[in-house]
Scaffold this active site. Sequence first.
Site, PDB file in Angstrom:
ATOM      1  N   TYR A   1      35.608  61.019   8.695  1.00 31.02           N
ATOM      2  CA  TYR A   1      35.777  60.080   7.598  1.00 31.02           C
ATOM      3  C   TYR A   1      36.036  60.847   6.303  1.00 31.02           C
ATOM      4  O   TYR A   1      35.273  61.734   5.938  1.00 31.02           O
ATOM      5  CB  TYR A   1      34.537  59.197   7.435  1.00 31.02           C
ATOM      6  CG  TYR A   1      34.807  58.088   6.447  1.00 31.02           C
ATOM      7  CD1 TYR A   1      35.302  56.863   6.876  1.00 31.02           C
ATOM      8  CD2 TYR A   1      34.639  58.287   5.082  1.00 31.02           C
ATOM      9  CE1 TYR A   1      35.612  55.859   5.979  1.00 31.02           C
ATOM     10  CE2 TYR A   1      34.943  57.288   4.180  1.00 31.02           C
ATOM     11  CZ  TYR A   1      35.431  56.077   4.632  1.00 31.02           C
ATOM     12  OH  TYR A   1      35.751  55.089   3.731  1.00 31.02           O
TER      13      TYR A   1
ATOM     14  N   GLN B   1      34.754  49.475   8.288  1.00 32.08           N
ATOM     15  CA  GLN B   1      35.730  49.108   9.326  1.00 32.08           C
ATOM     16  C   GLN B   1      36.347  50.351   9.960  1.00 32.08           C
ATOM     17  O   GLN B   1      36.654  50.354  11.168  1.00 32.08           O
ATOM     18  CB  GLN B   1      36.810  48.160   8.767  1.00 32.08           C
ATOM     19  CG  GLN B   1      37.628  48.678   7.590  1.00 32.08           C
ATOM     20  CD  GLN B   1      36.991  48.391   6.231  1.00 32.08           C
ATOM     21  OE1 GLN B   1      35.771  48.183   6.136  1.00 32.08           O
ATOM     22  NE2 GLN B   1      37.790  48.387   5.171  1.00 32.08           N
TER      23      GLN B   1
ATOM     24  N   ASN C   1      30.600  56.465   1.107  1.00 37.39           N
ATOM     25  CA  ASN C   1      29.721  55.684   0.232  1.00 37.39           C
ATOM     26  C   ASN C   1      28.638  54.975   1.050  1.00 37.39           C
ATOM     27  O   ASN C   1      28.464  55.242   2.235  1.00 37.39           O
ATOM     28  CB  ASN C   1      30.552  54.686  -0.592  1.00 37.39           C
ATOM     29  CG  ASN C   1      31.276  53.669   0.298  1.00 37.39           C
ATOM     30  OD1 ASN C   1      30.934  53.495   1.467  1.00 37.39           O
ATOM     31  ND2 ASN C   1      32.274  53.007  -0.259  1.00 37.39           N
TER      32      ASN C   1
ATOM     33  N   SER D   1      23.736  65.992  -4.182  1.00 37.42           N
ATOM     34  CA  SER D   1      23.779  67.445  -4.087  1.00 37.42           C
ATOM     35  C   SER D   1      22.727  68.133  -4.964  1.00 37.42           C
ATOM     36  O   SER D   1      22.249  67.548  -5.939  1.00 37.42           O
ATOM     37  CB  SER D   1      25.180  67.880  -4.537  1.00 37.42           C
ATOM     38  OG  SER D   1      25.533  69.099  -3.981  1.00 37.42           O
TER      39      SER D   1
ATOM     40  N   GLN E   1      27.048  71.723 -10.206  1.00 37.63           N
ATOM     41  CA  GLN E   1      26.375  70.756  -9.336  1.00 37.63           C
ATOM     42  C   GLN E   1      26.222  69.426 -10.062  1.00 37.63           C
ATOM     43  O   GLN E   1      26.487  68.363  -9.499  1.00 37.63           O
ATOM     44  CB  GLN E   1      24.979  71.297  -8.974  1.00 37.63           C
ATOM     45  CG  GLN E   1      24.540  71.128  -7.562  1.00 37.63           C
ATOM     46  CD  GLN E   1      25.633  71.278  -6.541  1.00 37.63           C
ATOM     47  OE1 GLN E   1      25.815  70.391  -5.755  1.00 37.63           O
ATOM     48  NE2 GLN E   1      26.389  72.361  -6.540  1.00 37.63           N
TER      49      GLN E   1
ATOM     50  N   HIS F   1      28.970  66.689 -10.125  1.00 35.26           N
ATOM     51  CA  HIS F   1      29.304  65.927  -8.924  1.00 35.26           C
ATOM     52  C   HIS F   1      28.876  64.470  -9.035  1.00 35.26           C
ATOM     53  O   HIS F   1      29.568  63.568  -8.562  1.00 35.26           O
ATOM     54  CB  HIS F   1      28.596  66.515  -7.696  1.00 35.26           C
ATOM     55  CG  HIS F   1      29.406  67.540  -6.966  1.00 35.26           C
ATOM     56  ND1 HIS F   1      30.610  67.237  -6.394  1.00 35.26           N
ATOM     57  CD2 HIS F   1      29.187  68.850  -6.714  1.00 35.26           C
ATOM     58  CE1 HIS F   1      31.099  68.329  -5.814  1.00 35.26           C
ATOM     59  NE2 HIS F   1      30.266  69.323  -6.009  1.00 35.26           N
TER      60      HIS F   1
ATOM     61  N   GLU G   1      19.652  72.765  -1.083  1.00 39.08           N
ATOM     62  CA  GLU G   1      20.930  72.770  -0.374  1.00 39.08           C
ATOM     63  C   GLU G   1      21.683  74.072  -0.686  1.00 39.08           C
ATOM     64  O   GLU G   1      22.137  74.771   0.207  1.00 39.08           O
ATOM     65  CB  GLU G   1      21.727  71.550  -0.835  1.00 39.08           C
ATOM     66  CG  GLU G   1      23.091  71.408  -0.189  1.00 39.08           C
ATOM     67  CD  GLU G   1      23.915  70.307  -0.841  1.00 39.08           C
ATOM     68  OE1 GLU G   1      23.534  69.820  -1.928  1.00 39.08           O
ATOM     69  OE2 GLU G   1      24.963  69.956  -0.266  1.00 39.08           O
ATOM     70  N   HIS G   2      21.826  74.379  -1.984  1.00 36.08           N
ATOM     71  CA  HIS G   2      22.490  75.607  -2.443  1.00 36.08           C
ATOM     72  C   HIS G   2      21.482  76.461  -3.188  1.00 36.08           C
ATOM     73  O   HIS G   2      20.776  75.947  -4.055  1.00 36.08           O
ATOM     74  CB  HIS G   2      23.626  75.300  -3.424  1.00 36.08           C
ATOM     75  CG  HIS G   2      24.642  74.337  -2.908  1.00 36.08           C
ATOM     76  ND1 HIS G   2      24.641  72.994  -3.249  1.00 36.08           N
ATOM     77  CD2 HIS G   2      25.707  74.510  -2.087  1.00 36.08           C
ATOM     78  CE1 HIS G   2      25.666  72.394  -2.654  1.00 36.08           C
ATOM     79  NE2 HIS G   2      26.325  73.274  -1.941  1.00 36.08           N
TER      80      HIS G   2
ATOM     81  N   ASP H   1      31.991  76.283  -2.142  1.00 39.38           N
ATOM     82  CA  ASP H   1      32.561  74.941  -1.997  1.00 39.38           C
ATOM     83  C   ASP H   1      33.979  74.995  -1.453  1.00 39.38           C
ATOM     84  O   ASP H   1      34.438  74.045  -0.820  1.00 39.38           O
ATOM     85  CB  ASP H   1      32.597  74.231  -3.361  1.00 39.38           C
ATOM     86  CG  ASP H   1      31.234  73.692  -3.745  1.00 39.38           C
ATOM     87  OD1 ASP H   1      30.404  73.490  -2.848  1.00 39.38           O
ATOM     88  OD2 ASP H   1      31.005  73.475  -4.953  1.00 39.38           O
TER      89      ASP H   1
ATOM     90  N   GLU I   1       1.374  64.396  38.527  1.00 43.14           N
ATOM     91  CA  GLU I   1       1.902  63.360  37.634  1.00 43.14           C
ATOM     92  C   GLU I   1       2.151  62.053  38.395  1.00 43.14           C
ATOM     93  O   GLU I   1       2.775  61.131  37.871  1.00 43.14           O
ATOM     94  CB  GLU I   1       3.185  63.860  36.961  1.00 43.14           C
ATOM     95  CG  GLU I   1       2.923  65.012  35.985  1.00 43.14           C
ATOM     96  CD  GLU I   1       4.158  65.462  35.196  1.00 43.14           C
ATOM     97  OE1 GLU I   1       5.252  64.908  35.430  1.00 43.14           O
ATOM     98  OE2 GLU I   1       4.005  66.347  34.338  1.00 43.14           O
TER      99      GLU I   1
ATOM    100  N   HIS J   1       9.528  62.659  43.531  1.00 46.75           N
ATOM    101  CA  HIS J   1       9.849  63.993  43.007  1.00 46.75           C
ATOM    102  C   HIS J   1       9.340  65.059  43.977  1.00 46.75           C
ATOM    103  O   HIS J   1      10.068  65.982  44.351  1.00 46.75           O
ATOM    104  CB  HIS J   1       9.182  64.208  41.644  1.00 46.75           C
ATOM    105  CG  HIS J   1       9.862  63.515  40.500  1.00 46.75           C
ATOM    106  ND1 HIS J   1       9.921  62.155  40.386  1.00 46.75           N
ATOM    107  CD2 HIS J   1      10.507  64.010  39.412  1.00 46.75           C
ATOM    108  CE1 HIS J   1      10.565  61.843  39.267  1.00 46.75           C
ATOM    109  NE2 HIS J   1      10.932  62.951  38.662  1.00 46.75           N
TER     110      HIS J   1
END
Lengths: 433, 433
Positions: free
Chosen positions: A130, A191, A214, A237, A259, A262, A327-328, A361, A415, A420
């Site tokens: 996506y 969709q 989103n 981020s 950062q 963003h 994250e960074h 990046d 068990e 088995h």
Amino acid sequence: MPVFLNTQDPDFETGFATLLSAKREDSPDVDAVVADIISDVRARGDAAVLELTEKFDRLKLSAETLRFSDAEIDEAIEKVSATDRAALELAAERIRAYHLRQMPQDEEWQDAAGATLGWRWSAVSAAGLYVPGGLASYPSSVLMNAIPAKVAGVARLAITVPTPDGLVNPLVLLAARLAGVDEVYRIGGAQAVAALAYGTATIAPVDKITGPGNAFVAAAKRRVFGKVGIDMIAGPSEILVIADKNNNPDWIALDLLSQAEHDESAQSLLITDDAAFGQAVAEAVDARLETLERRAIAGPSWRDFGAIITVRDLDEAAALSNRIAPEHLELCVADADVLSLKTVHAGAIFLGQYTPEAIGDYIGGPNHVLPTARSARFSSGLSVMDFLKRTTLSKMTPEALRAIGPAAEALAQSESLEAHGLSVRARLDGLNS
Amino acid sequence: MPVFLNTQDPDFETGFATLLSAKREDSPDVDAVVADIISDVRARGDAAVLELTEKFDRLKLSAETLRFSDAEIDEAIEKVSATDRAALELAAERIRAYHLRQMPQDEEWQDAAGATLGWRWSAVSAAGLYVPGGLASYPSSVLMNAIPAKVAGVARLAITVPTPDGLVNPLVLLAARLAGVDEVYRIGGAQAVAALAYGTATIAPVDKITGPGNAFVAAAKRRVFGKVGIDMIAGPSEILVIADKNNNPDWIALDLLSQAEHDESAQSLLITDDAAFGQAVAEAVDARLETLERRAIAGPSWRDFGAIITVRDLDEAAALSNRIAPEHLELCVADADVLSLKTVHAGAIFLGQYTPEAIGDYIGGPNHVLPTARSARFSSGLSVMDFLKRTTLSKMTPEALRAIGPAAEALAQSESLEAHGLSVRARLDGLNS
């Protein structure tokens, strides 16, 4: 004003805990709408996708024009400047080289009992990526998602990218071409996710869906998870810079702002062992914010979620970094390599003052899809592993079964799983008769 | 009666599609109840856990008795028979040996531009393992979850296992001891998952939660995902056996039943290139079902979800297997190794007639926590990787930044992320001044 904290202050823990637990994003509850869209696409296929695309993207398509033709892609790509093309090609080449090294090995061995054991990796057959439309339609993200899939050996890689009002980003199509993407569809939203997961007459279903989006896209990915695999659901981020005083405050300020620009929900943190340096960075941020193109985004992010933390020493910095699990993580200190051995919970580490996070990046090579919201404590960035799966292998000889079968039988009995045990016992009896 | 299908029948595709899409499990909707339990544990900690344990497990505990003491574990373990202990020890040893080979390598290299790149693996700091109580309290699952965590290097591994009415399974405690588990709590249900994820005064929070459980546990794991990592949410178990006529029908029947006896929703499938052999297996299943202890479970599973599919040849078998993407795949054919190269979508493959799937459940070495419900198309069984995460590393020299920085700057500009570009430009200008 960002928060200023100092580990020597008596109320430091309170302030730091507030920072760690700050809720930076309110996701709108779109789950009911998304459930309806997915049902509609499952029931009516292309017809539903076309109607929803007309409704949300103001774009009237047909089953024949859902997919970009090669000629359309060729035409769009010609609009890309030579500079941008060269930059994107270099990025693709470096990302591919890095991810090629991630390919894991198959293994097979025989153990002392005579059993042959091992595992084998294989690629997901088909994957869907996506790509957001409009402002957040980043060609770099196409490379970062598509190249690992192709390196892993995914035979069929489809992209969906909405083109609201017909607006196409030629760089996205060039990135798709460079990464070896097989199909590009001009659809988006829930969709698109539904079409990738369940298929329509025009779009064959895939096994794995990755890529940012989103709230609608995120909700749709959560809903189709299980039917297909998905990557992480990314949050806003974050960057943490650990810097000593021997740095240019303006460089560090720009790293923090890269950062912050963003997203208003992004978080930029500085930890330093020199309070005066922290103050200098704060001033440099303010100075840069005066003219920054995206100051309307970066300003609120820095004001609401930014922080400058003064520590006694770098060991204390490492301990805080591990609690943040950023994250960074930039390590702008004299011996970044040594410090990096202590900062174990981080998505990506950038070492030394010549490695701004922006390099990662775009062009460094490692993936820029990384764990957010403290999830670097337990998860990793995107890699070829996300497009591979492992099948384990076991093969017993009669001797191996004689050696270890009775233990399996005993455990099955303990068990209360009789069949088995019998499946082993029948073979052992057969061997002995 | 199971379904009999033949790829030469004109309506084969319809029958096979029905088989693939059979909904085998109705999960009760317990989400609202689970949400309340999690909120309660977050708000009231130990007090909530203790109340819920008294309510659901009819067991009155205190903060001091939530956790098994070492002496209690020692005492319980003494009740285990020598045979069971030896079997569990052999299983632990073999599982450990297999998973040790899964440990991935750190990498670091310098590229032509002068950039140092790489990655480093590190263990999750703390993990929690949910172990069901009562009938489904399997010591083998303790080994299969706990050993990979300890091999990965998880420093703190906690287990929760409910003990309804105070009933303890000594084998579970022995398995925990053998696997090196650090803490064992006698709690279960959504309250145990909540305690592991958010922590209480007595139970420190963990970063990752794995292990099977009922609908409440599964719903709780879904809800805490993001706050902590989780493993897959397992569905009912499946086995596919591909067998030619040179097999003992009774052995194959027992393999099918060893899956069917787990759960009425389990699915056992046989693909054979010999219709008469398929018929012989069906008769052997019926014969075994007459006396099998768990026939009240295995019977309905086989009747409702079992199938015997006759194919033209083994290539056709492999193609169907890939569409099924089974959790467990037995290849009982003359050249199982060759066939295994074609059956790429499977959680675990068992090769040859001396490798019943039960060997893999207990003692083979590979993990028995495997992808169900066709998810072997895109996911893998549990491994040490589930308890590790990867941090990527990048370090630019001034020369490397000069070489690749301008491309990053160009891409940042094309994405309208000014501060990203400036963070590179400021350094390049600094180097040139």
